[in-house]
Design a protein around this motif. Sequence first.
Motif, PDB file in Angstrom:
ATOM      1  N   GLY A 437       0.824  -1.190   0.000  1.00 15.09           N
ATOM      2  CA  GLY A 437       0.000   0.000   0.000  1.00 15.09           C
ATOM      3  C   GLY A 437       0.864   1.248   0.000  1.00 15.09           C
ATOM      4  O   GLY A 437       2.095   1.176   0.079  1.00 15.09           O
ATOM      5  N   CYS A 492      -5.432  -1.213  -2.512  1.00 16.75           N
ATOM      6  CA  CYS A 492      -5.590  -1.757  -1.161  1.00 16.75           C
ATOM      7  C   CYS A 492      -6.992  -2.320  -0.958  1.00 16.75           C
ATOM      8  O   CYS A 492      -7.164  -3.405  -0.399  1.00 16.75           O
ATOM      9  CB  CYS A 492      -5.314  -0.674  -0.122  1.00 16.75           C
ATOM     10  SG  CYS A 492      -3.602  -0.099  -0.080  1.00 16.75           S
ATOM     11  N   ARG A 499      -3.348   0.616   4.144  1.00 15.69           N
ATOM     12  CA  ARG A 499      -2.316   1.408   3.474  1.00 15.69           C
ATOM     13  C   ARG A 499      -0.909   0.900   3.773  1.00 15.69           C
ATOM     14  O   ARG A 499       0.012   1.134   2.997  1.00 15.69           O
ATOM     15  CB  ARG A 499      -2.430   2.873   3.907  1.00 15.69           C
ATOM     16  CG  ARG A 499      -3.659   3.583   3.361  1.00 15.69           C
ATOM     17  CD  ARG A 499      -3.844   4.957   4.044  1.00 15.69           C
ATOM     18  NE  ARG A 499      -2.655   5.774   3.942  1.00 15.69           N
ATOM     19  CZ  ARG A 499      -2.350   6.561   2.911  1.00 15.69           C
ATOM     20  NH1 ARG A 499      -3.185   6.622   1.879  1.00 15.69           N
ATOM     21  NH2 ARG A 499      -1.255   7.287   2.911  1.00 15.69           N
TER      22      ARG A 499
END
Length: 540
Positions: A437, A492, A499
């Motif tokens: 992420g 994501c 993240r």
Amino acid sequence: MMYDVHEPRVLIVGGGLVGLTAALFLRYHGVPSLLVERRATTSPQPKARRINIRTMELFDQIGIGETVLDAARDLSAHQAMAAGPTLARATRLPFTLPGGMPDWAAITPSTACLCAQDLLEPTLRTLATERGCDIRFGVECTEFTQDTTGVTATLRSADGDPRRMRVSYLIAADGAASPIRERLGITRSGRGTLGRAVNVYFHAELSNLVRGREFNLCQIENDRAPGAFMSVDGARRWIFSTSHDIDRPVRDWPRALRIAIGEPDVDLEVVSVLPWEPGMFVADRYRDGRIFLAGDAAHVMPPYAAAGANTGIHDVHNLAWKLAAVLRGAAGPGLLDTYHTERHPVGWFTADQSSVRTADLRTLAHRSTDGTPLADPIAMILGQRYPSGAFIDDDSPHTLTHLDLTGQPGTRVPHLPLPDGRSTLDLPGPGFALLTGPQADHWQLSKRLPDALRETGCAATPPDASSTERRADHRIPPRPRTYVHTLDEKWCVAAGITRSGALLLRPDQIVAWRTPTAPADPATALDSALDRILAEPQKR
């Protein structure tokens, strides 16, 4: 007898679609192989024609997708289904799927196609030869023995003396009758024989008759000559398949074909009449020591959307990177056990689903012959999940009632278009790749992370090749320099991570490990995951 001086690491027995793609996939991973085929040339029969989306994704990964699409150009407009009392009176059927039509661009960067086997096999053979694969037709594997360190095989050409060679592993892609499988005593299970049918391959100029109604399959619904026409080139080459009156003499087929066509005076030539028996037979073991079964040698199934050929290609894609990793010393030999663990359930499920699909084009995707629940056709091709194998399961849910790719370990990575025009499918191969992420500083700053990934990657040319050979072998995609890829929040959500999370992708685009959030020590966690995936003991 004599031994070859320059011995390959893998012997492939069988030069059909599966054997040829095995050679190409191994070459992509830098593994020298030798393919032998007892026939003098590739198949003269059209046979399988559907090259599904997943297969085209694999072809695109090794850089041959465009060449295959070019070979398929004659049938590019012949994707539809049709039905009627005769070919002349048939109309196109609406194309429907149980879950509705998907947004193709959202699920894959590749395009399925129709390409007759007698065109695709020579194309693959040429590509393999151009890329440096050792392809030998007219050579038969007559004997083989194996021990704990390798396989000794005896090869015989039609006009030469027997030659004995030593390899590390053998891939049996030698067809449904597979002498190698029989020699190993590997039994098969399944639904068995499901009937009898015949394919009549013929030439007739019918392009004017079907213009504006081009089709892949055309179902003929009459009592005198029921069956289905298959387009081979959409103009002059055709196959008529039927289970009605299949024992009629060859001389009587032109009359039956004219009844099915609906044109009593059409000029035609019967090229061949091939009786066959649809059935489901799946090998109970895909591996015996250093020998692996693939394609029809491993699983025979009815020809629903050429599922058998495509599944066989997927078999050797799964196997190639594992052989490469073990041969390079980047993985333990236990990794090869996961070939059966992963591919046998997929082969069984695909063969079973193909066995219960009705022959009626009007209900093909919506009704089974015995009440068995049908998987969504797109999920069957793209969305299957390995129950166990070379990945770390996280017990996340999964279904085949619709395409369900949300980053679950054991599934194909979700496709997401990237800003540079690539797909997430382009990021792994020939080595592993880590997709993180946007909050990824801790992953990027780890000095051990690239080393861990590089250890598992496979060179594009053999490890013992000279630097000159490496430079000259420009056709093989180079080993990737970037192993960690930072993606955005949209990714994501699609992959089921935060993240700071990450997905580890195997070289075959399968999710190997998912960590929704970053571990306290990312490098150590990754090293531990790789050790488990690659069947290596904890070394750190």
